[in-house]
Design a protein around this motif. Structure first.
Motif, PDB file in Angstrom:
ATOM      1  N   GLU A 175      -4.889  10.759   7.076  1.00 15.12           N
ATOM      2  CA  GLU A 175      -3.777  11.511   6.491  1.00 15.12           C
ATOM      3  C   GLU A 175      -3.063  12.371   7.535  1.00 15.12           C
ATOM      4  O   GLU A 175      -1.842  12.451   7.547  1.00 15.12           O
ATOM      5  CB  GLU A 175      -4.263  12.375   5.336  1.00 15.12           C
ATOM      6  N   LEU A 176      -3.820  13.022   8.408  1.00 16.76           N
ATOM      7  CA  LEU A 176      -3.207  13.860   9.433  1.00 16.76           C
ATOM      8  C   LEU A 176      -2.371  13.039  10.414  1.00 16.76           C
ATOM      9  O   LEU A 176      -1.271  13.441  10.797  1.00 16.76           O
ATOM     10  CB  LEU A 176      -4.289  14.641  10.189  1.00 16.76           C
ATOM     11  N   LEU A 177      -2.895  11.874  10.813  1.00 18.25           N
ATOM     12  CA  LEU A 177      -2.142  11.019  11.740  1.00 18.25           C
ATOM     13  C   LEU A 177      -0.927  10.389  11.072  1.00 18.25           C
ATOM     14  O   LEU A 177       0.009   9.974  11.756  1.00 18.25           O
ATOM     15  CB  LEU A 177      -3.057   9.931  12.312  1.00 18.25           C
ATOM     16  N   SER A 178      -0.910  10.340   9.761  1.00 12.75           N
ATOM     17  CA  SER A 178       0.215   9.769   9.018  1.00 12.75           C
ATOM     18  C   SER A 178       1.292  10.801   8.685  1.00 12.75           C
ATOM     19  O   SER A 178       2.342  10.444   8.158  1.00 12.75           O
ATOM     20  CB  SER A 178      -0.283   9.140   7.717  1.00 12.75           C
ATOM     21  N   ASP A 179       1.038  12.054   8.997  1.00 11.52           N
ATOM     22  CA  ASP A 179       1.967  13.141   8.666  1.00 11.52           C
ATOM     23  C   ASP A 179       2.932  13.375   9.830  1.00 11.52           C
ATOM     24  O   ASP A 179       2.566  13.983  10.837  1.00 11.52           O
ATOM     25  CB  ASP A 179       1.182  14.408   8.356  1.00 11.52           C
ATOM     26  N   TRP A 226      -9.192  10.442  19.173  1.00 12.90           N
ATOM     27  CA  TRP A 226      -8.114  10.370  18.181  1.00 12.90           C
ATOM     28  C   TRP A 226      -7.146   9.248  18.529  1.00 12.90           C
ATOM     29  O   TRP A 226      -6.575   8.630  17.640  1.00 12.90           O
ATOM     30  CB  TRP A 226      -7.404  11.712  18.029  1.00 12.90           C
ATOM     31  N   THR A 227      -7.000   8.947  19.817  1.00 13.23           N
ATOM     32  CA  THR A 227      -6.093   7.862  20.218  1.00 13.23           C
ATOM     33  C   THR A 227      -6.630   6.512  19.751  1.00 13.23           C
ATOM     34  O   THR A 227      -5.860   5.630  19.382  1.00 13.23           O
ATOM     35  CB  THR A 227      -5.883   7.856  21.736  1.00 13.23           C
ATOM     36  N   ALA A 230     -11.788  13.319  14.453  1.00 13.86           N
ATOM     37  CA  ALA A 230     -12.132  12.178  15.304  1.00 13.86           C
ATOM     38  C   ALA A 230     -13.516  12.377  15.921  1.00 13.86           C
ATOM     39  O   ALA A 230     -14.313  11.433  15.988  1.00 13.86           O
ATOM     40  CB  ALA A 230     -11.069  11.991  16.389  1.00 13.86           C
ATOM     41  N   ALA A 231     -13.811  13.602  16.348  1.00 14.41           N
ATOM     42  CA  ALA A 231     -15.128  13.887  16.917  1.00 14.41           C
ATOM     43  C   ALA A 231     -16.232  13.667  15.893  1.00 14.41           C
ATOM     44  O   ALA A 231     -17.321  13.196  16.235  1.00 14.41           O
ATOM     45  CB  ALA A 231     -15.171  15.319  17.453  1.00 14.41           C
ATOM     46  N   ALA A 232     -15.964  13.977  14.633  1.00 12.79           N
ATOM     47  CA  ALA A 232     -16.962  13.750  13.573  1.00 12.79           C
ATOM     48  C   ALA A 232     -17.286  12.265  13.438  1.00 12.79           C
ATOM     49  O   ALA A 232     -18.391  11.899  13.032  1.00 12.79           O
ATOM     50  CB  ALA A 232     -16.458  14.310  12.242  1.00 12.79           C
ATOM     51  N   GLY A 265      -4.667   4.043  17.177  1.00  9.26           N
ATOM     52  CA  GLY A 265      -4.467   2.626  17.481  1.00  9.26           C
ATOM     53  C   GLY A 265      -4.993   1.723  16.384  1.00  9.26           C
ATOM     54  O   GLY A 265      -4.347   0.753  15.981  1.00  9.26           O
ATOM     55  N   GLN A 266      -6.174   2.049  15.865  1.00  5.43           N
ATOM     56  CA  GLN A 266      -6.772   1.249  14.792  1.00  5.43           C
ATOM     57  C   GLN A 266      -5.914   1.304  13.529  1.00  5.43           C
ATOM     58  O   GLN A 266      -5.694   0.291  12.865  1.00  5.43           O
ATOM     59  CB  GLN A 266      -8.193   1.756  14.496  1.00  5.43           C
ATOM     60  N   LEU A 267      -5.419   2.496  13.192  1.00  6.71           N
ATOM     61  CA  LEU A 267      -4.559   2.646  12.015  1.00  6.71           C
ATOM     62  C   LEU A 267      -3.238   1.905  12.202  1.00  6.71           C
ATOM     63  O   LEU A 267      -2.698   1.326  11.257  1.00  6.71           O
ATOM     64  CB  LEU A 267      -4.327   4.123  11.708  1.00  6.71           C
TER      65      LEU A 267
END
Length: 130
Positions: free
Chosen positions: A52-56, A80-81, A73-75, A85-87
């Protein structure tokens, strides 16, 4: 950001990605955008938040959102990159797919809404279930 939770799945109101419980153990989950990885429920929720955050698009210049993105991403144990990329690959796959194949599966249980508020990635979380 709103993520609908049931005992068996997590759904986003912002993106088509989801997390599902796999098997009888309530702590074994999988993200639709991170296939092949077995996650805990907490990690699956972090993955949903990350999506959701990367989509905002409004979060592009938000330093707090950047910190939340790195925290989530650390969790998951990824950069995060790598998640972005995967998304992006998942989005391209959906654009190429037959519309019948990309229909969102229906949640399997009664939805509950969870809203997570962060002042800082290490701050305590407030969860509202309704």
């Amino acid at each position: 950001m709103t993520i609908h939770l049931t005992p068996d799945d997590m759904r986003s109101t912002r993106t088509p990605e989801y997390a599902v419980r796999t098997g009888a153990d309530p702590e074994v989950w999988q993200l639709s955008w991170l296939p092949g990885r077995t996650l805990t429920r907490k990690q699956a929720f972090a993955g949903m938040q990350l999506d959701e955050l990367l989509s905002d698009l409004n979060a592009v210049h938000d330093k707090r959102a950047h910190a939340q993105i790195e925290f989530c991403a650390a969790a998951l144990g990824i950069a995060w990159t790598q998640a972005a990329g995967q998304l992006f690959i998942r989005m391209l796959d959906r654009l190429d797919a037959d519309p019948e194949e990309v229909a969102r599966p229906r949640p399997t249980g009664r939805p509950r809404t969870a809203t997570w508020l962060f002042a800082h990635p290490d701050a305590t979380r407030r969860v509202v279930l309704g």
